[in-house]
Scaffold this motif. Structure first.
Motif, PDB file in Angstrom:
ATOM      1  N   LEU A 147       5.424   5.730  14.748  1.00  0.00           N
ATOM      2  CA  LEU A 147       4.191   5.963  15.130  1.00  0.00           C
ATOM      3  C   LEU A 147       3.701   4.799  16.003  1.00  0.00           C
ATOM      4  O   LEU A 147       3.931   3.528  15.729  1.00  0.00           O
ATOM      5  N   VAL A 148       2.876   4.992  16.974  1.00  0.00           N
ATOM      6  CA  VAL A 148       2.440   3.794  17.914  1.00  0.00           C
ATOM      7  C   VAL A 148       0.777   4.256  18.215  1.00  0.00           C
ATOM      8  O   VAL A 148       0.481   5.054  18.579  1.00  0.00           O
ATOM      9  N   PRO A 149       0.162   3.082  17.907  1.00  0.00           N
ATOM     10  CA  PRO A 149      -1.408   3.332  18.171  1.00  0.00           C
ATOM     11  C   PRO A 149      -1.663   3.434  19.553  1.00  0.00           C
ATOM     12  O   PRO A 149      -0.971   2.622  20.583  1.00  0.00           O
ATOM     13  N   GLN A 150      -2.478   4.357  19.925  1.00  0.00           N
ATOM     14  CA  GLN A 150      -2.887   4.528  21.403  1.00  0.00           C
ATOM     15  C   GLN A 150      -4.043   3.558  21.709  1.00  0.00           C
ATOM     16  O   GLN A 150      -5.095   3.344  21.304  1.00  0.00           O
ATOM     17  N   GLU A 151      -3.812   2.566  22.560  1.00  0.00           N
ATOM     18  CA  GLU A 151      -4.372   1.276  22.711  1.00  0.00           C
ATOM     19  C   GLU A 151      -5.800   1.438  22.885  1.00  0.00           C
ATOM     20  O   GLU A 151      -6.773   0.771  22.322  1.00  0.00           O
ATOM     21  N   SER A 152      -6.243   2.679  23.574  1.00  0.00           N
ATOM     22  CA  SER A 152      -7.817   2.593  23.894  1.00  0.00           C
ATOM     23  C   SER A 152      -8.389   3.224  22.938  1.00  0.00           C
ATOM     24  O   SER A 152      -9.854   3.301  22.748  1.00  0.00           O
ATOM     25  N   GLU A 153      -7.645   3.662  21.748  1.00  0.00           N
ATOM     26  CA  GLU A 153      -8.509   4.276  20.859  1.00  0.00           C
ATOM     27  C   GLU A 153      -8.152   3.644  19.346  1.00  0.00           C
ATOM     28  O   GLU A 153      -8.857   3.824  18.447  1.00  0.00           O
ATOM     29  N   VAL A 154      -7.052   3.049  19.102  1.00  0.00           N
ATOM     30  CA  VAL A 154      -6.560   2.583  17.800  1.00  0.00           C
ATOM     31  C   VAL A 154      -6.075   1.028  17.868  1.00  0.00           C
ATOM     32  O   VAL A 154      -5.295   1.002  18.839  1.00  0.00           O
ATOM     33  N   ASP A 155      -6.709   0.291  16.909  1.00  0.00           N
ATOM     34  CA  ASP A 155      -6.088  -1.017  16.971  1.00  0.00           C
ATOM     35  C   ASP A 155      -4.918  -1.109  15.908  1.00  0.00           C
ATOM     36  O   ASP A 155      -4.029  -2.036  16.301  1.00  0.00           O
ATOM     37  N   CYS A 156      -4.791  -0.414  14.978  1.00  0.00           N
ATOM     38  CA  CYS A 156      -3.964  -0.542  14.103  1.00  0.00           C
ATOM     39  C   CYS A 156      -3.703   0.778  13.122  1.00  0.00           C
ATOM     40  O   CYS A 156      -4.512   1.523  13.067  1.00  0.00           O
ATOM     41  N   ILE A 157      -2.485   0.793  12.553  1.00  0.00           N
ATOM     42  CA  ILE A 157      -2.363   1.968  11.683  1.00  0.00           C
ATOM     43  C   ILE A 157      -1.818   1.358  10.316  1.00  0.00           C
ATOM     44  O   ILE A 157      -1.165   0.484  10.194  1.00  0.00           O
ATOM     45  N   PHE A 158      -2.405   1.741   9.166  1.00  0.00           N
ATOM     46  CA  PHE A 158      -2.203   1.295   7.925  1.00  0.00           C
ATOM     47  C   PHE A 158      -2.077   2.547   6.940  1.00  0.00           C
ATOM     48  O   PHE A 158      -2.336   3.852   7.267  1.00  0.00           O
ATOM     49  N   SER A 159      -1.944   2.246   5.859  1.00  0.00           N
ATOM     50  CA  SER A 159      -1.857   3.318   4.741  1.00  0.00           C
ATOM     51  C   SER A 159      -2.731   2.843   3.416  1.00  0.00           C
ATOM     52  O   SER A 159      -3.005   1.449   3.338  1.00  0.00           O
ATOM     53  N   HIS A 160      -3.124   3.776   2.583  1.00  0.00           N
ATOM     54  CA  HIS A 160      -3.743   3.686   1.235  1.00  0.00           C
ATOM     55  C   HIS A 160      -3.355   4.410   0.095  1.00  0.00           C
ATOM     56  O   HIS A 160      -3.226   5.670   0.461  1.00  0.00           O
ATOM     57  N   PRO A 161      -3.291   3.853  -1.033  1.00  0.00           N
ATOM     58  CA  PRO A 161      -3.284   5.067  -2.145  1.00  0.00           C
ATOM     59  C   PRO A 161      -4.145   5.720  -2.301  1.00  0.00           C
ATOM     60  O   PRO A 161      -5.434   5.418  -2.614  1.00  0.00           O
ATOM     61  N   LEU A 162      -3.970   7.182  -2.457  1.00  0.00           N
ATOM     62  CA  LEU A 162      -5.014   8.157  -2.544  1.00  0.00           C
ATOM     63  C   LEU A 162      -5.746   8.048  -3.850  1.00  0.00           C
ATOM     64  O   LEU A 162      -6.915   8.161  -3.848  1.00  0.00           O
ATOM     65  N   TYR A 163      -4.968   7.678  -4.959  1.00  0.00           N
ATOM     66  CA  TYR A 163      -5.425   7.426  -6.361  1.00  0.00           C
ATOM     67  C   TYR A 163      -6.552   6.418  -6.272  1.00  0.00           C
ATOM     68  O   TYR A 163      -7.566   6.251  -7.231  1.00  0.00           O
ATOM     69  N   ALA A 164      -6.493   5.349  -5.303  1.00  0.00           N
ATOM     70  CA  ALA A 164      -7.268   4.153  -5.127  1.00  0.00           C
ATOM     71  C   ALA A 164      -8.773   4.546  -5.011  1.00  0.00           C
ATOM     72  O   ALA A 164      -9.643   3.804  -5.307  1.00  0.00           O
ATOM     73  N   LEU A 165      -8.779   5.687  -4.403  1.00  0.00           N
ATOM     74  CA  LEU A 165     -10.374   6.205  -3.848  1.00  0.00           C
ATOM     75  C   LEU A 165     -10.988   6.683  -5.439  1.00  0.00           C
ATOM     76  O   LEU A 165     -12.294   6.688  -5.426  1.00  0.00           O
ATOM     77  N   LEU A 166     -10.443   7.024  -6.509  1.00  0.00           N
ATOM     78  CA  LEU A 166     -11.112   7.240  -7.901  1.00  0.00           C
ATOM     79  C   LEU A 166     -10.927   6.191  -8.776  1.00  0.00           C
ATOM     80  O   LEU A 166     -11.930   6.296  -9.481  1.00  0.00           O
ATOM     81  N   ASP A 167      -9.874   5.259  -8.533  1.00  0.00           N
ATOM     82  CA  ASP A 167      -9.980   4.129  -9.501  1.00  0.00           C
ATOM     83  C   ASP A 167      -9.576   2.819  -8.585  1.00  0.00           C
ATOM     84  O   ASP A 167      -8.193   2.559  -8.494  1.00  0.00           O
ATOM     85  N   PRO A 168     -10.632   2.227  -7.891  1.00  0.00           N
ATOM     86  CA  PRO A 168     -10.218   1.053  -6.874  1.00  0.00           C
ATOM     87  C   PRO A 168      -9.665   0.101  -7.670  1.00  0.00           C
ATOM     88  O   PRO A 168      -8.857  -0.742  -6.899  1.00  0.00           O
ATOM     89  N   SER A 169      -9.688  -0.155  -8.771  1.00  0.00           N
ATOM     90  CA  SER A 169      -9.291  -1.356  -9.682  1.00  0.00           C
ATOM     91  C   SER A 169      -7.668  -1.355  -9.359  1.00  0.00           C
ATOM     92  O   SER A 169      -7.056  -2.488  -9.334  1.00  0.00           O
ATOM     93  N   ILE A 170      -7.021  -0.314  -9.081  1.00  0.00           N
ATOM     94  CA  ILE A 170      -5.443  -0.351  -8.966  1.00  0.00           C
ATOM     95  C   ILE A 170      -5.073  -1.045  -7.909  1.00  0.00           C
ATOM     96  O   ILE A 170      -3.746  -1.441  -7.728  1.00  0.00           O
ATOM     97  N   MET A 171      -5.984  -1.502  -6.891  1.00  0.00           N
ATOM     98  CA  MET A 171      -5.577  -2.287  -5.819  1.00  0.00           C
ATOM     99  C   MET A 171      -5.245  -3.557  -5.954  1.00  0.00           C
ATOM    100  O   MET A 171      -4.448  -4.546  -5.336  1.00  0.00           O
ATOM    101  N   SER A 172      -5.268  -3.920  -7.220  1.00  0.00           N
ATOM    102  CA  SER A 172      -5.059  -5.101  -7.868  1.00  0.00           C
ATOM    103  C   SER A 172      -3.571  -5.508  -7.895  1.00  0.00           C
ATOM    104  O   SER A 172      -3.074  -6.541  -8.109  1.00  0.00           O
ATOM    105  N   GLN A 173      -2.862  -4.186  -8.039  1.00  0.00           N
ATOM    106  CA  GLN A 173      -1.415  -4.307  -8.067  1.00  0.00           C
ATOM    107  C   GLN A 173      -0.589  -4.239  -6.832  1.00  0.00           C
ATOM    108  O   GLN A 173       0.339  -3.830  -6.841  1.00  0.00           O
ATOM    109  N   SER A 174      -1.507  -4.144  -5.759  1.00  0.00           N
ATOM    110  CA  SER A 174      -0.958  -4.008  -4.311  1.00  0.00           C
ATOM    111  C   SER A 174       0.090  -4.888  -3.956  1.00  0.00           C
ATOM    112  O   SER A 174      -0.115  -6.004  -4.260  1.00  0.00           O
ATOM    113  N   LYS A 175       1.121  -4.564  -3.645  1.00  0.00           N
ATOM    114  CA  LYS A 175       2.327  -5.177  -3.185  1.00  0.00           C
ATOM    115  C   LYS A 175       2.217  -5.935  -1.587  1.00  0.00           C
ATOM    116  O   LYS A 175       2.720  -6.889  -1.491  1.00  0.00           O
TER     117      LYS A 175
END
Length: 285
Positions: A147-175
């Motif tokens: 995947l490549v960000p389109q320069e005029s629209e996107v600065d970067c691409i990343f991801s996030h655990p879906l379950y962290a939307l329900l329990d944000p505290s699990i981000m303490s275990q983020s690698k």
């Protein structure tokens, strides 16, 4: 690539963990409640679709996100799902979401590893866009490396655990390291989740949720959409108070916006339908 929402073949499901399979099956089975007014009357130039692209990492579902370019006029530098307005040439809302993902991050349009599985209920954006989330599953995470960000629209691409939307505290275990606490991408005192209430449609309250990530915070419409997706997928509510007192339910917010377009001559809505607008807390999933 599957462009119409459909069930995944068992051979595809078998590549996921048991927990992720259950999430995918709940999302496939989801059917939004029908509105009691004609949604097709919403102005076509005010409709949009976004892509919730889910994939598995370490046996947990992740969602693909972008940080919008700081040069954009609307929501510069904010976290977003790939997506945008419907074009006249788009065959469906699924086509809109996938086309926009191709344009923004170069997600292949004809990949056999991208399967759309459901269409969530529409949301109303700050600018009164009617936004429909399209849920898709990526069965080959290796595709993400291309995947490549389109320069005029996107600065970067990343991801996030879906379950962290329900329990944000699990981000303490983020690698991966999270945005610096108190820094420009997380200027809040709370560690993983922050909220504030403000007035919106008809002087009702709207609760803004913000989630700390490895990049820019997930907030606003993007967090609202992902909260619903996570509630459906995991069959439970969040570990925090979701709604502001008296917050408009989704259908009532859309009805109110449609009524405003009616007064401008852009759509039609019977007054008796508008009168059904009520203020109450939304209970979902």
């Amino acid at each position: 690539m599957t462009t119409a929402s459909s069930n995944l073949p068992q051979v595809v499901l078998d590549s996921f963990s048991e927990r992720s399979i259950q999430c995918i099956e709940r999302l496939q089975a989801y059917e939004p409640e029908p509105f009691d007014f004609d949604l097709s009357q919403y102005p076509p130039n005010k409709t949009a679709a976004v892509l919730i692209l889910l994939f598995e990492r370490d046996s947990e579902l992740q969602v693909l996100l972008t940080t919008r370019s700081k040069s954009l006029r609307s929501h510069p530098g904010q976290t977003a799902l790939p997506g945008g307005k419907v074009d006249d040439t788009d065959e469906s809302l699924e086509h809109t979401a996938l086309r926009e993902a191709f344009e923004e991050v170069a997600l292949p349009l004809n990949s056999p590893h991208v399967h759309t599985i459901s269409r969530l209920r529409p949301f109303l954006s700050l600018y009164k866009l009617l936004v429909t989330p399209i849920v898709a599953v990526l069965t080959d995470p290796g595709l993400l490396e291309h995947l490549v960000p389109q320069e005029s629209e996107v600065d970067c691409i990343f991801s996030h655990p879906l379950y962290a939307l329900l329990d944000p505290s699990i981000m303490s275990q983020s690698k991966q390291p999270l945005a610096e606490l108190g820094g420009p991408d997380w200027p809040y005192e709370t560690e993983f989740h922050n909220t504030s209430d403000s007035k919106w449609l008809h002087e009702t309250l709207y609760r803004m949720h913000r989630f700390r990530s490895t990049n820019t915070p997930i907030k606003g419409l993007t967090s609202d959409i992902l909260l619903l997706a996570a509630q459906i997928a995991y069959g439970r509510g969040p570990a925090f108070e979701r709604w502001a007192p008296g917050q408009l339910i989704s259908s009532d917010a859309i009805r109110a916006s449609l009524h405003e377009w009616t007064k401008k001559g852009d759509a039609t809505l019977d007054e008796s339908q508008y009168a059904k607008l009520n203020v109450k807390e939304l209970k979902e999933a």
